[in-house]
Design a protein around this motif. Structure first.
Motif: not given
Length: 253
Positions: A198-201, A234-238
């Motif tokens: 789930t990490d943004a990376s 999705r990455a930017a908003t968790g």
């Protein structure tokens, strides 16, 4: 979760992708479980086939093993030697390892067999270098079973299928148990460990899937851009979620 080096992925980007994957809690736990299954005594010789940037070689050496990492990718060999000075990193093919018959007490291949031209030959070489009683551990993902949270379900399915089709042996991990049994290994165990990323990376990993699908004309450039943009949001908003079932097989020579 991959060591596949695309022509469209430069070395620096690939190292960042590998770091992102290898530092995930699930990936760390999977490596630890693999080390347990190797059951190595102090100073035992273990070969890490397809060692990539050398993390496992360094970790095994820290645990007291005589660890040897082999890879064919010059960029990975350079990265491994720079990142983990003093480790034993060698250029070698999985079917022609730089060890004598029965020299190794452990053999490890993590996310490797799916890209080998001849997995059967690699397995024969594993048997050659392993001493009687030596342990083998194979880890890898099934490229057809990735789960990605996306509002574009049908597009996601096409991306996953197209990416899998670029892999020489995308479903070999599901055969690891039988592969060991068919080659005479005993005490064979087979586990699945699902990594939840789930990490943004993780967006770096997902973007590579969309790019591969675009480059094989399975999706259009506009579809790739749309899908990557959604995953970036999705990455930017968790809200990003990738689930990867990882298969772990072990056996005794």
């Amino acid at each position: 979760m991959t060591k596949t080096h695309s022509a469209h992925t430069d070395t620096a980007t690939l190292v960042r992708i590998l770091d992102a994957a290898e530092n995930m809690p699930g990936a760390v736990a999977l490596r630890e479980r693999g080390y347990q299954l190797l059951n190595l005594k102090p100073h035992a010789t273990v070969v890490d086939v397809g060692c990539g940037t050398g993390r496992a070689v360094a970790e095994l050496a820290q645990r007291g093993a005589t660890a040897i990492g082999v890879d064919l990718d010059p960029a990975m060999l350079t990265a491994a030697r720079e990142r983990f000075p003093g480790t034993d990193i060698r250029a070698a093919d999985a079917t022609d390892l730089p060890l004598m018959d029965g020299e190794a007490h452990g053999y490890r291949a993590d996310k490797v067999f799916h890209i080998l031209p001849d997995p059967d030959a690699a397995m024969a070489e594993a048997k050659r270098v392993l001493a009687p009683g030596g342990r083998i551990v194979l880890a890898g993902q099934d490229w057809d079973t990735l789960v990605v949270d996306s509002d574009f379900g049908e597009l996601t399915r096409r991306i996953i299928t197209a990416r899998a089709d670029t892999i020489p042996h995308p479903r070999i991990a599901r055969t690891y148990r039988n592969l060991l049994l068919d080659n005479g290994f005993t005490d064979v165990t087979f586990e699945v460990h699902t990594a939840i990323l789930t990490d943004a990376s993780t967006r770096l990993l997902l973007a590579q899937h969309a790019i591969a699908a675009r480059d094989t004309d399975a999706i259009t450039a506009a579809e790739a851009e749309q899908w990557i943009a959604e995953q970036d949001h999705r990455a930017a908003t968790g809200r990003l979620m990738l689930a990867v079932p990882m298969f772990l097989a072990a056996g005794t020579r």
